[in-house]
Design an enzyme around this catalytic site. Sequence first.
Site, PDB file in Angstrom:
ATOM      1  N   HIS A 177       4.577   2.838   2.698  1.00 42.03           N
ATOM      2  CA  HIS A 177       5.931   3.399   2.844  1.00 42.03           C
ATOM      3  C   HIS A 177       6.809   2.774   1.771  1.00 42.03           C
ATOM      4  CE1 HIS A 177       9.735   4.645   4.602  1.00 42.03           C
ATOM      5  NE2 HIS A 177       9.033   5.510   5.303  1.00 42.03           N
ATOM      6  N   ASP A 202       3.337   8.761  10.310  1.00 42.40           N
ATOM      7  CA  ASP A 202       2.414   9.911  10.310  1.00 42.40           C
ATOM      8  C   ASP A 202       1.018   9.549  10.782  1.00 42.40           C
ATOM      9  OD1 ASP A 202       4.261  10.604   7.511  1.00 42.40           O
ATOM     10  OD2 ASP A 202       4.133  11.986   9.192  1.00 42.40           O
TER      11      ASP A 202
END
Length: 446
Positions: free
Chosen positions: A316, A374
Amino acid sequence: MSKKSNDNSSQKTFTLTNNETGESCELPIVEGTYGPHCIDIRKLHAQTGYFTLDPSFTATGSCKSRLTYIDGEEGILMHRGYDIKELAVKSSYLEVCYLLINGELPTQAELDEFTYHITNHTMVHEQIKSIYQGFRRDAHPMAIMCGVVGAMSAFYHDSLDINDPEQRMISAHRLVAKIPTLAAMAMKYSKGQPFVYPRNDLSYAENFLHMCFSVPAEEYKLRPPVVRAMERILILHADHEQNASTSTVRIAGSSGANPFACIASGITSLWGPSHGGANQMVLEMLNEIGHKDNIPEFIKRAKDKEDPFRLMGFGHRVYKNYDPRAEIMRESCHEVLEELGIKDDPQLELAMELEKIALNDPYFKDRKLFPNVDFYSGIILKAMGFPTEMFTVLFAVSRTVGWISQWKEMMEEPSLRIGRPRQLYTGAPSRAYVPVKKRKVVKKSA
Ligand code: SDX
């Protein structure tokens, strides 16, 4: 997190010095409630003739915002000061929508009124149905969503005046209310099943599930664990600072584009596999890995710079700690599978094994590549019966409130100007035109 002064106009300045010429300039430092201070560079070019260069905005703030704060090191996410872990357990999606749009948690009366507005905007114009007919049945539902959401501006002329706060609020209500209906229609269309109208007696999450899974042939039974999981997934994906799709919405809105077109631009950006498209890619990756014995080979590929393979659902830009949403999603995953009686789901087993191996591998540890939101969402969505092509659509359903809240916050800025980044030109120097007869074959530069 140490709270900072709310005074954004601190007298502190940052001195930049050009070591070659000895010239320097003073730039104001601005402080937020939390997070790194910012150097306000608006006057940099006027004072020095220089631009800054930050191609993927790793260290550049594009705006001030009061909606969401992420502490990547601590793995913290909050909306209007409320921690996501509290909201996910104690709040509801519509209450979080109210919070993001209006800035405060609603009283019961305010929540009831907001719920009434949203509930009574869930139907879409009957003509919109014919737009779906123009797509092939095997069209990716995100392609359909890009089209139909942009087309909404052709139906709601009475809420396109972006300078009218009332019309901005009506657009926000319409988008939050209708996006699940449009998303469910995309799912039904791809299945060749009839569209299901929304029902005003159901909650937002119940209604969405009903429109997705109900068929004329039999009563659709809402299962509480699935409804709870849906509610949580919606809350967890609602907003996330200036991510790629939100930044796309803001820059589209800065030109004065109508809110429906702006949200459609957000949907297009979210579709990318590095962003919202990752939840579908996670499941496809788990299918490709197939068995835990194959994990080491895929970990090796993920590290190989020559190999485009990435471990989807890991890493991320901001979180250099565990994505708090992934933690909550992981819990929900176990709950949903258990409550649905799905024992030892092979993909969940594989995901848990992959997570364990990756988190012990120096490559991932050194780069602080943890599972993100996710990583687990795809497994839950599959257990709930959604086709993988719908995973990113669900992300868009939830994130619409974040996009429209960010758009509304930007439109309320007194000094709104069109977003227009500059660049560092590295192309050919000036040269005269050469008639085609005199041209030689030149080796094309990249
Ligand atoms: C979302 O921004 C948001 O807030 C997004 C989001 C939201 O709510 O809006 O949180 C939603 O988009 C979550 C992210 C979903 N995407 C994925 O899961 C795709 C896989 N992840 C990567 O593509 C990547 O981690 C990104 C895109 C998420 C972040 O990319 P960055 O910040 O540009 O990081 P990077 O590519 O510079 O990576 C740093 C290093 C590199 O190695 P080195 O050059 O230092 O040797 O880490 C490596 C990368 O090669 N790396 C990975 C990796 N992610 C980064 N290596 C293998 N597998 C990965 N997944």
